[in-house]
Scaffold this motif. Sequence first.
Motif, mmCIF file in Angstrom:
data_model
loop_
_atom_site.group_PDB
_atom_site.id
_atom_site.type_symbol
_atom_site.label_atom_id
_atom_site.label_comp_id
_atom_site.label_asym_id
_atom_site.label_seq_id
_atom_site.Cartn_x
_atom_site.Cartn_y
_atom_site.Cartn_z
ATOM 1 N N GLU A 259 -87.654 53.081 -31.694
ATOM 2 C CA GLU A 259 -86.438 53.890 -31.648
ATOM 3 C C GLU A 259 -85.412 53.360 -32.644
ATOM 4 O O GLU A 259 -85.031 52.188 -32.599
ATOM 5 C CB GLU A 259 -85.861 53.862 -30.234
ATOM 6 C CG GLU A 259 -84.560 54.619 -30.075
ATOM 7 C CD GLU A 259 -84.739 56.092 -30.421
ATOM 8 O OE1 GLU A 259 -84.148 56.517 -31.437
ATOM 9 O OE2 GLU A 259 -85.455 56.782 -29.684
ATOM 10 N N ALA A 260 -84.986 54.212 -33.554
ATOM 11 C CA ALA A 260 -84.043 53.785 -34.586
ATOM 12 C C ALA A 260 -82.592 53.954 -34.154
ATOM 13 O O ALA A 260 -81.715 53.211 -34.594
ATOM 14 C CB ALA A 260 -84.301 54.561 -35.880
ATOM 15 N N ASP A 261 -82.316 54.920 -33.303
ATOM 16 C CA ASP A 261 -80.947 55.220 -32.888
ATOM 17 C C ASP A 261 -80.659 54.504 -31.571
ATOM 18 O O ASP A 261 -81.215 54.839 -30.531
ATOM 19 C CB ASP A 261 -80.770 56.726 -32.724
ATOM 20 C CG ASP A 261 -79.331 57.111 -32.433
ATOM 21 O OD1 ASP A 261 -78.491 56.203 -32.232
ATOM 22 O OD2 ASP A 261 -79.041 58.320 -32.394
ATOM 23 N N VAL A 262 -79.809 53.495 -31.606
ATOM 24 C CA VAL A 262 -79.546 52.676 -30.423
ATOM 25 C C VAL A 262 -78.360 53.173 -29.617
ATOM 26 O O VAL A 262 -78.028 52.604 -28.584
ATOM 27 C CB VAL A 262 -79.306 51.203 -30.825
ATOM 28 C CG1 VAL A 262 -80.472 50.670 -31.611
ATOM 29 C CG2 VAL A 262 -78.003 51.065 -31.614
ATOM 30 N N ARG A 263 -77.715 54.238 -30.075
ATOM 31 C CA ARG A 263 -76.488 54.668 -29.405
ATOM 32 C C ARG A 263 -76.738 55.138 -27.983
ATOM 33 O O ARG A 263 -75.992 54.784 -27.063
ATOM 34 C CB ARG A 263 -75.820 55.770 -30.223
ATOM 35 C CG ARG A 263 -75.202 55.280 -31.532
ATOM 36 C CD ARG A 263 -74.717 56.432 -32.384
ATOM 37 N NE ARG A 263 -75.831 57.296 -32.793
ATOM 38 C CZ ARG A 263 -75.680 58.389 -33.533
ATOM 39 N NH1 ARG A 263 -74.477 58.766 -33.924
ATOM 40 N NH2 ARG A 263 -76.736 59.115 -33.889
ATOM 41 N N ALA A 264 -77.776 55.933 -27.772
ATOM 42 C CA ALA A 264 -78.031 56.461 -26.433
ATOM 43 C C ALA A 264 -78.348 55.357 -25.426
ATOM 44 O O ALA A 264 -77.785 55.341 -24.327
ATOM 45 C CB ALA A 264 -79.155 57.498 -26.483
ATOM 46 N N PRO A 265 -79.247 54.395 -25.724
ATOM 47 C CA PRO A 265 -79.478 53.302 -24.776
ATOM 48 C C PRO A 265 -78.219 52.479 -24.506
ATOM 49 O O PRO A 265 -77.969 52.075 -23.363
ATOM 50 C CB PRO A 265 -80.557 52.458 -25.454
ATOM 51 C CG PRO A 265 -81.255 53.399 -26.368
ATOM 52 C CD PRO A 265 -80.190 54.340 -26.849
ATOM 53 N N ALA A 266 -77.431 52.233 -25.550
ATOM 54 C CA ALA A 266 -76.201 51.467 -25.365
ATOM 55 C C ALA A 266 -75.205 52.219 -24.472
ATOM 56 O O ALA A 266 -74.550 51.626 -23.611
ATOM 57 C CB ALA A 266 -75.571 51.156 -26.719
ATOM 58 N N GLN A 267 -75.100 53.509 -24.682
ATOM 59 C CA GLN A 267 -74.198 54.314 -23.859
ATOM 60 C C GLN A 267 -74.660 54.349 -22.409
ATOM 61 O O GLN A 267 -73.840 54.297 -21.484
ATOM 62 C CB GLN A 267 -74.106 55.726 -24.433
ATOM 63 C CG GLN A 267 -73.361 55.807 -25.750
ATOM 64 C CD GLN A 267 -73.513 57.148 -26.449
ATOM 65 O OE1 GLN A 267 -74.246 58.033 -25.979
ATOM 66 N NE2 GLN A 267 -72.842 57.314 -27.576
ATOM 67 N N LEU A 268 -75.978 54.425 -22.205
ATOM 68 C CA LEU A 268 -76.494 54.421 -20.842
ATOM 69 C C LEU A 268 -76.230 53.079 -20.171
ATOM 70 O O LEU A 268 -75.846 53.041 -19.005
ATOM 71 C CB LEU A 268 -77.995 54.723 -20.840
ATOM 72 C CG LEU A 268 -78.681 54.695 -19.472
ATOM 73 C CD1 LEU A 268 -78.014 55.656 -18.498
ATOM 74 C CD2 LEU A 268 -80.160 55.015 -19.610
ATOM 75 N N ARG A 269 -76.426 51.996 -20.909
ATOM 76 C CA ARG A 269 -76.108 50.683 -20.360
ATOM 77 C C ARG A 269 -74.662 50.616 -19.900
ATOM 78 O O ARG A 269 -74.364 50.174 -18.778
ATOM 79 C CB ARG A 269 -76.364 49.600 -21.413
ATOM 80 C CG ARG A 269 -75.923 48.192 -20.997
ATOM 81 C CD ARG A 269 -75.499 47.364 -22.179
ATOM 82 N NE ARG A 269 -74.372 47.977 -22.878
ATOM 83 C CZ ARG A 269 -73.893 47.542 -24.032
ATOM 84 N NH1 ARG A 269 -74.464 46.511 -24.640
ATOM 85 N NH2 ARG A 269 -72.858 48.143 -24.600
ATOM 86 N N ASP A 270 -73.756 51.074 -20.745
ATOM 87 C CA ASP A 270 -72.336 51.025 -20.405
ATOM 88 C C ASP A 270 -72.018 51.925 -19.211
ATOM 89 O O ASP A 270 -71.204 51.574 -18.349
ATOM 90 C CB ASP A 270 -71.495 51.443 -21.616
ATOM 91 C CG ASP A 270 -71.582 50.440 -22.763
ATOM 92 O OD1 ASP A 270 -72.023 49.294 -22.520
ATOM 93 O OD2 ASP A 270 -71.213 50.817 -23.899
ATOM 94 N N ALA A 271 -72.656 53.093 -19.164
ATOM 95 C CA ALA A 271 -72.401 54.028 -18.068
ATOM 96 C C ALA A 271 -72.891 53.462 -16.736
ATOM 97 O O ALA A 271 -72.221 53.605 -15.711
ATOM 98 C CB ALA A 271 -73.070 55.367 -18.359
ATOM 99 N N ILE A 272 -74.056 52.832 -16.746
ATOM 100 C CA ILE A 272 -74.585 52.236 -15.513
ATOM 101 C C ILE A 272 -73.688 51.101 -15.046
ATOM 102 O O ILE A 272 -73.386 50.973 -13.853
ATOM 103 C CB ILE A 272 -76.031 51.752 -15.734
ATOM 104 C CG1 ILE A 272 -76.965 52.959 -15.856
ATOM 105 C CG2 ILE A 272 -76.487 50.835 -14.602
ATOM 106 C CD1 ILE A 272 -78.380 52.590 -16.229
ATOM 107 N N THR A 273 -73.237 50.276 -15.985
ATOM 108 C CA THR A 273 -72.333 49.176 -15.634
ATOM 109 C C THR A 273 -71.020 49.718 -15.082
ATOM 110 O O THR A 273 -70.499 49.220 -14.077
ATOM 111 C CB THR A 273 -72.067 48.304 -16.868
ATOM 112 O OG1 THR A 273 -73.310 47.774 -17.353
ATOM 113 C CG2 THR A 273 -71.143 47.140 -16.520
#
Length: 233
Positions: free
Chosen positions: A192-206
């Motif tokens: 996966e080249a685009d890390v924005r979605a996983p990072a956003q999900l991490r922040d949302a879960i936190t």
Amino acid sequence: MVDLNAEMADLWASLGAPAAGRARVIQVVAARRGEGTSTVARELAWFAAKRAGRSVWLVDLDLLASPQYLAVRDEAERYGALGEPAAASPDGSIFFTVQPAAHGPDGQPWPDARYLSAHRVGSARWWVTRFRREGLKGRQGVHILPTGDYWTALRRYADVIIVDCPSPERSQAALTVAPFMDQTVLVVAADEADVRAPAQLRDAITAAGGTVAGIFFNRVTVTQPGFLKAILP
């Protein structure tokens, strides 16, 4: 089916030891569909079932499709044959509600918990859930509830509870149940080249009160992707 036993052993070890005498509830989710979340959740449950002292539950939050039940059923030679349906709630509590409520012949509301069944898988100590979609009538819909009663009740009957959640683009279930999970594992394709979605999900879960334990890269890679530190501290 690719053998993920070694990868599951590494993932299991990375999650650390659970608190003494307390069942562990682990959510598995990806930022996007198609990352292989269901495979990871199922293989982790199967792996844990071989090591848990009591039982492992694989709870599928993709209620209308029940892909985990179907996958286990269709791969009985690998996992074992499914047993007869049993009650999936030990005390009548449940993590969803069906609205508008149905009523039985006696006029009483049909309990939401009766829409979910659990099936033992082979001779191992693990169970997979199935939502009884055929029980829905007319305009009825199902919604995940922001309550922890079900997870608290199920802890008394299982050592490990793996919760397979649809991606946020399909459902907000992962964020709704996040506060009641001990750990959340994010599944990401290693290429996966685009890390924005996983990072956003991490922040949302936190932000929702959950704990992101780590990332599972669902495809083998020789070197660790460089964006790992950009997602997890």
